[in-house]
Enzyme design. Sequence first.
Site, short mmCIF file in Angstrom:
data_model
loop_
_atom_site.label_atom_id
_atom_site.label_comp_id
_atom_site.label_asym_id
_atom_site.label_seq_id
_atom_site.Cartn_x
_atom_site.Cartn_y
_atom_site.Cartn_z
N ARG A 25 0.84 -1.21 0.00
CA ARG A 25 0.00 0.00 0.00
C ARG A 25 0.88 1.26 0.00
O ARG A 25 0.93 2.00 -0.97
CB ARG A 25 -0.95 -0.02 1.21
CG ARG A 25 -2.08 1.00 1.16
CD ARG A 25 -1.67 2.40 1.58
NE ARG A 25 -1.09 2.42 2.92
CZ ARG A 25 -0.48 3.48 3.44
NH1 ARG A 25 -0.36 4.60 2.75
NH2 ARG A 25 0.04 3.43 4.65
N ASP A 26 1.59 1.48 1.08
CA ASP A 26 2.39 2.70 1.21
C ASP A 26 3.49 2.75 0.15
O ASP A 26 3.86 3.82 -0.33
CB ASP A 26 3.00 2.74 2.63
CG ASP A 26 3.58 4.09 3.01
OD1 ASP A 26 3.50 5.03 2.21
OD2 ASP A 26 4.12 4.20 4.12
N HIS A 218 6.17 4.24 12.78
CA HIS A 218 6.27 4.22 11.31
C HIS A 218 7.39 5.19 10.92
O HIS A 218 7.18 6.40 10.86
CB HIS A 218 4.92 4.63 10.73
CG HIS A 218 4.82 4.57 9.24
ND1 HIS A 218 3.97 3.70 8.59
CD2 HIS A 218 5.45 5.27 8.26
CE1 HIS A 218 4.08 3.87 7.27
NE2 HIS A 218 4.97 4.83 7.05
N HIS A 220 10.64 6.64 8.55
CA HIS A 220 11.20 6.78 7.20
C HIS A 220 12.70 7.00 7.33
O HIS A 220 13.16 7.64 8.27
CB HIS A 220 10.56 7.96 6.47
CG HIS A 220 9.17 7.65 5.97
ND1 HIS A 220 8.50 8.46 5.10
CD2 HIS A 220 8.34 6.61 6.21
CE1 HIS A 220 7.31 7.94 4.82
NE2 HIS A 220 7.19 6.83 5.49
N CYS A 251 5.93 9.32 0.65
CA CYS A 251 4.64 9.96 0.83
C CYS A 251 4.43 10.93 -0.32
O CYS A 251 5.26 11.79 -0.56
CB CYS A 251 4.59 10.72 2.16
SG CYS A 251 3.15 11.80 2.29
N ASN A 260 10.40 4.55 3.07
CA ASN A 260 9.99 3.85 4.28
C ASN A 260 11.16 3.01 4.80
O ASN A 260 11.98 2.54 4.02
CB ASN A 260 8.85 2.89 3.92
CG ASN A 260 7.52 3.60 3.74
OD1 ASN A 260 7.08 4.29 4.64
ND2 ASN A 260 6.88 3.41 2.60
MG MG Z 1 5.43 5.52 5.07
#
Ligand code: MG
Length: 309
Positions: A25-26, A218, A220, A251, A260
């Site tokens: 997804r991300d 989460h 990065h 993002c 990420n």
């Molecule tokens: Mg992310």
Amino acid sequence: MAALPMVVRDEALPSRVTIYEVGARDGLQNEKKTVPTDVKAEFIGRLVDAGLPVVEATSFVHPRWVPQLADAGELIARLDLRGPVAFPVLVPNERGLDRALEAGCTHIAIFGSATEAFAQKNLNATLDGQYAMFEPVVDRALAAGAEVRGYLSMCFGDPWEGAVPIGQVVAAGKRLLDMGATQLSLGDTIGVATAAHVGALIDAFAAAGVGADQLAMHFHDTYGQALANAHASLLKGISTFDASAGGLGGCPYAKSATGNLATEDLVWMLTGLGIEHGVDLDKLAATSKWMAGHLGRPSPSAVVRALSA
Ligand code: MG
């Protein structure tokens, strides 16, 4: 000969960690070219086969915003939603929730902002106004028996506002938890966090009555700090980490956001620390190499590169 770190256990750290895999997804929502549904389904299947217990699959945002994920319903139909692996999906609004529930999804994620600027740019809402958008989504998801995760973006810095006060992040996070989210994922959306900042934010949540068991982190790797920040989080008792296979994604709304935390890099560290994670590193790295081939560029993950050398 597969390389693995020597295991030296630190008893101050959790004995087990849940990796919440966000690559499908991300990662893929930020790819310029749309990945075919067949490739996404195979990617997710390989992530499951590598042992990942939670694989965020897609997002039911309007296809106009994120055309890369327009096949969300079709993709979900190919997954075993009754098996042991959870396949959460993002939903931005009630229409997205309707589509997710129709598809049979049982794990929903909403994405909030810790800052005014990002709420306006990403959600077209104000910082306070965003909760009115989420409330019916969360209420209806819970009523349907789904679990709800709350993402909070820009927890450590914002490209438009700069520093983000810790108290502001805690207040926003508590609003999402009070609504009924069972887990809160604290996003370092632009990767600017450093270790003591991470510890201070987790401490501030604890002081506000939110324990480490309710939080996920989460990170990065934009400035190379993701693993240091993950280790700082482990020291505070955090046992859920978001990561993206091969380091896919960033993002789309934060121009300085790249990378990420790669799941392989996290797995390498956790393995060395003697922390159980259940992931087969060789299978995972092979999956990321395979996906990098589809995307036409090498994985940014240091561990994927080292294992491929
Ligand atoms: Mg992310």
